[in-house]
Scaffold this motif. Structure first.
Motif, short mmCIF file in Angstrom:
data_model
loop_
_atom_site.label_atom_id
_atom_site.label_comp_id
_atom_site.label_asym_id
_atom_site.label_seq_id
_atom_site.Cartn_x
_atom_site.Cartn_y
_atom_site.Cartn_z
N LEU A 27 -6.47 12.18 7.15
CA LEU A 27 -6.66 12.10 8.59
C LEU A 27 -6.13 13.34 9.29
O LEU A 27 -6.75 13.87 10.22
N HIS A 28 -4.97 13.83 8.84
CA HIS A 28 -4.39 15.02 9.46
C HIS A 28 -5.27 16.25 9.25
O HIS A 28 -5.24 17.18 10.06
N SER A 29 -6.02 16.25 8.19
CA SER A 29 -6.87 17.42 7.93
C SER A 29 -8.17 17.39 8.72
O SER A 29 -8.84 18.41 8.86
N TYR A 30 -8.52 16.21 9.27
CA TYR A 30 -9.80 16.09 9.98
C TYR A 30 -9.67 15.78 11.47
O TYR A 30 -10.67 15.68 12.16
N ALA A 31 -8.45 15.62 11.94
CA ALA A 31 -8.28 15.29 13.36
C ALA A 31 -7.06 16.00 13.91
O ALA A 31 -6.12 16.29 13.16
N PRO A 32 -7.04 16.33 15.20
CA PRO A 32 -5.84 16.91 15.79
C PRO A 32 -4.63 16.01 15.56
O PRO A 32 -4.77 14.79 15.50
N GLN A 34 -2.14 15.02 17.39
CA GLN A 34 -1.85 14.00 18.39
C GLN A 34 -2.78 12.79 18.22
O GLN A 34 -2.36 11.64 18.25
N GLN A 35 -4.05 13.05 18.01
CA GLN A 35 -5.03 11.97 17.86
C GLN A 35 -4.80 11.21 16.56
O GLN A 35 -4.86 9.98 16.53
N SER A 36 -4.51 11.93 15.47
CA SER A 36 -4.35 11.27 14.19
C SER A 36 -3.13 10.36 14.17
O SER A 36 -3.14 9.30 13.55
N GLN A 37 -2.06 10.75 14.86
CA GLN A 37 -0.88 9.91 14.90
C GLN A 37 -1.17 8.60 15.62
O GLN A 37 -0.66 7.55 15.26
N LEU A 38 -2.03 8.67 16.65
CA LEU A 38 -2.37 7.48 17.38
C LEU A 38 -3.17 6.50 16.52
O LEU A 38 -3.03 5.29 16.64
N ARG A 39 -4.01 7.04 15.65
CA ARG A 39 -4.90 6.18 14.85
C ARG A 39 -4.31 5.82 13.49
O ARG A 39 -4.74 4.85 12.88
N LEU A 40 -3.35 6.61 13.00
CA LEU A 40 -2.88 6.43 11.63
C LEU A 40 -2.33 5.03 11.39
O LEU A 40 -2.67 4.39 10.38
N GLU A 41 -1.50 4.55 12.29
CA GLU A 41 -0.89 3.24 12.09
C GLU A 41 -1.95 2.15 11.97
O GLU A 41 -1.87 1.27 11.11
N GLU A 42 -2.95 2.22 12.82
CA GLU A 42 -4.02 1.22 12.79
C GLU A 42 -4.86 1.32 11.52
O GLU A 42 -5.21 0.32 10.91
N LEU A 43 -5.16 2.54 11.11
CA LEU A 43 -5.97 2.74 9.90
C LEU A 43 -5.22 2.25 8.65
O LEU A 43 -5.81 1.59 7.79
N VAL A 44 -3.94 2.56 8.57
CA VAL A 44 -3.14 2.13 7.42
C VAL A 44 -3.02 0.61 7.39
O VAL A 44 -3.11 -0.02 6.33
N ALA A 45 -2.85 0.01 8.56
CA ALA A 45 -2.70 -1.45 8.63
C ALA A 45 -3.94 -2.17 8.12
O ALA A 45 -3.84 -3.28 7.57
N GLN A 46 -5.11 -1.57 8.31
CA GLN A 46 -6.36 -2.22 7.90
C GLN A 46 -6.91 -1.68 6.58
O GLN A 46 -8.03 -2.04 6.18
N ALA A 47 -6.13 -0.86 5.90
CA ALA A 47 -6.55 -0.33 4.60
C ALA A 47 -6.02 -1.21 3.47
O ALA A 47 -5.02 -1.90 3.63
N PRO A 48 -6.68 -1.21 2.34
CA PRO A 48 -6.16 -1.98 1.19
C PRO A 48 -4.86 -1.39 0.69
O PRO A 48 -4.62 -0.19 0.79
N ARG A 49 -4.00 -2.24 0.15
CA ARG A 49 -2.74 -1.78 -0.43
C ARG A 49 -2.69 -2.01 -1.94
O ARG A 49 -1.75 -1.60 -2.61
N ARG A 50 -3.68 -2.70 -2.45
CA ARG A 50 -3.73 -3.00 -3.88
C ARG A 50 -4.96 -2.37 -4.50
O ARG A 50 -5.94 -2.08 -3.82
N TRP A 51 -4.91 -2.22 -5.80
CA TRP A 51 -6.04 -1.68 -6.55
C TRP A 51 -5.84 -2.04 -8.02
O TRP A 51 -4.76 -2.43 -8.44
N ILE A 52 -6.90 -1.91 -8.78
CA ILE A 52 -6.84 -2.09 -10.23
C ILE A 52 -7.48 -0.86 -10.87
O ILE A 52 -8.51 -0.38 -10.40
#
Length: 410
Positions: A27-32, A34-52
């Motif tokens: 996200l930091h590489s594709y967005a300013p 300031q903008q990425s910090q605003l969205r990061l928390e929301e994106l992480v919260a809705q991302a998967p945390r598990r994998w196989i």
């Protein structure tokens, strides 16, 4: 005098979830900033945390990157931006797994009960989508819900009557020391069956008589072989195995897996081979013989071998939600065995409140078959294994039916 020195030990901070780390970097590489910090928390919260990890693939849980803010964001990204995210996730998870080079990423959306014939297209974000044409029952348990995010998973069409196995993408894993492999676009893999596989490996030692288990001349029959889930447990115990499977991709996975484990295997699939006498088909002495055909032929084929006095110790009926269509044939197979005993392993999804009732129904069904046959065999459900929850309040059960001569069962 010496005084103990109290040293304050700093706790090692918990390592960052690799998917979270990948999202943050991407996200930091594709967005300013300031903008990425605003969205990061929301994106992480809705991302998967598990994998196989099934090398070299990473499989994410159902619904991953397909809800809420992610669904909206991915629609606005270019294919290049989206692919960079998937590559970053693979790189971060590779670090967590000791540097294993992971190359493919997909989302596991489950095995549908019905298949929708589809025309597949490439979506603009490197995600494959399809349009439904018509529907039929998913007899082969094909994983058509697999959502490919990154990597070449091989040809999409299944119209070819002779599949090109070498062009497909194959993954592998080891469970209980047993190697298994499959093509995830065409074959399911049930990770939760590891417990039942381990139980079968230990079954003979827990149920042996007089402290001795002789398996040199013993056979097992697997009526729903898949890629070798339970077949391989019997083979590892030293038994020869006859098995049946409808899905040619599963049969190929079983063949490859057997060879990797060091077991000889014969695949019987061509019309000319299927027409051969059973005694000739078994003459090669292979540890595993798998028939690419409907298991309704199993009892008839094994009946041909009565002259060989086969000692069939186990018959596995591993289909969900129920394997009851094979139970009469399983009884016929086990009842003809030359041995003093045999076990049927009957898989079924059962509501938790109905398990004891179902156990009694199954026992009475097989006692009825014994009476109809008029032979000296009888049966009882010796044990009910709760393998895993299938849905809230529903268990994947295995009913172990013990068959023995009526004069000796207690």
């Amino acid at each position: 005098m010496e005084f103990a020195k109290n040293k304050t030990r700093r706790k090692k901070p918990p390592s960052q979830n690799p998917i979270e780390a990948a999202i943050t970097s991407w996200l930091h590489s594709y967005a300013p900033v300031q903008q990425s910090q605003l969205r990061l928390e929301e994106l992480v919260a809705q991302a998967p945390r598990r994998w196989i990890v099934y090398e070299p693939m990473v499989l994410l849980p159902a619904g991953s990157f397909d809800v809420g803010v992610w669904k909206e964001l991915l629609l606005d990204l270019s294919a290049e931006q989206t692919d960079t995210l998937w590559v970053q996730i693979l790189a971060e998870i590779s670090k967590r797994t000791g540097g294993t080079h992971l190359t493919h990423l997909a989302v596991n959306e489950g095995i549908p009960a019905a298949l929708h014939h589809k025309a597949t297209e490439e979506h603009g974000h490197n995600v494959e989508i399809a349009k439904d044409l018509h529907t039929h029952e998913n007899l082969l348990r094909s994983p058509t819900g697999l959502r490919v995010l990154h990597g070449d998973f091989g040809p999409v069409s299944d119209d070819d009557p002779a599949p090109d196995f070498d062009r497909a993408f194959w993954v592998s894993t080891r469970q209980n020391g047993v190697f298994q492999t499959w093509a995830p676009r065409w074959t399911m893999f049930s990770r939760g069956n590891i417990k039942e596989k381990a139980r079968l490996l230990d079954f003979r030692s827990r149920h042996m008589e007089n402290g001795v288990v002789l398996l040199e001349d013993a056979w097992a029959v697997d009526l729903y072989a898949g890629i070798g889930y339970f077949t391989f447990s019997y083979a590892k115990l030293g038994m020869r195995v006859l098995c049946w499977e409808l899905n040619p991709w599963s049969v190929e996975g079983l063949r490859r897996g057997a060879q990797e484990n060091g077991w000889s295997v014969r695949v019987v699939k061509d019309e000319s081979d299927l027409a051969l006498p059973m005694e000739e088909l078994l003459r090669g002495g292979e540890r595993i013989v798998v028939f690419l055909e409907d298991n309704r032929h199993a009892a008839r084929r094994i009946k041909e071998l009565n002259g060989l006095d086969m000692n069939i110790l186990h018959v596995n009926c591993g289909l969900l939600p129920t394997s009851d269509a094979s139970w009469k044939d399983a009884w016929d197979i086990a009842a003809r065995s030359k041995g003093e005993e045999a076990w049927l392993h009957l898989h079924e999804n059962v509501g938790v409140a109905d398990i004891e009732k179902r156990r009694e129904e199954i026992e009475q069904y097989f006692l009825g078959l014994a009476r109809e046959d008029g032979n000296d065999k009888t049966a009882r459900v010796e044990h009910t294994e709760l393998v895993k929850t299938f849905a809230p309040g529903v268990w994947h059960c295995v009913f172990d039916l013990y068959i023995k001569r009526a004069t000796s069962i207690t």
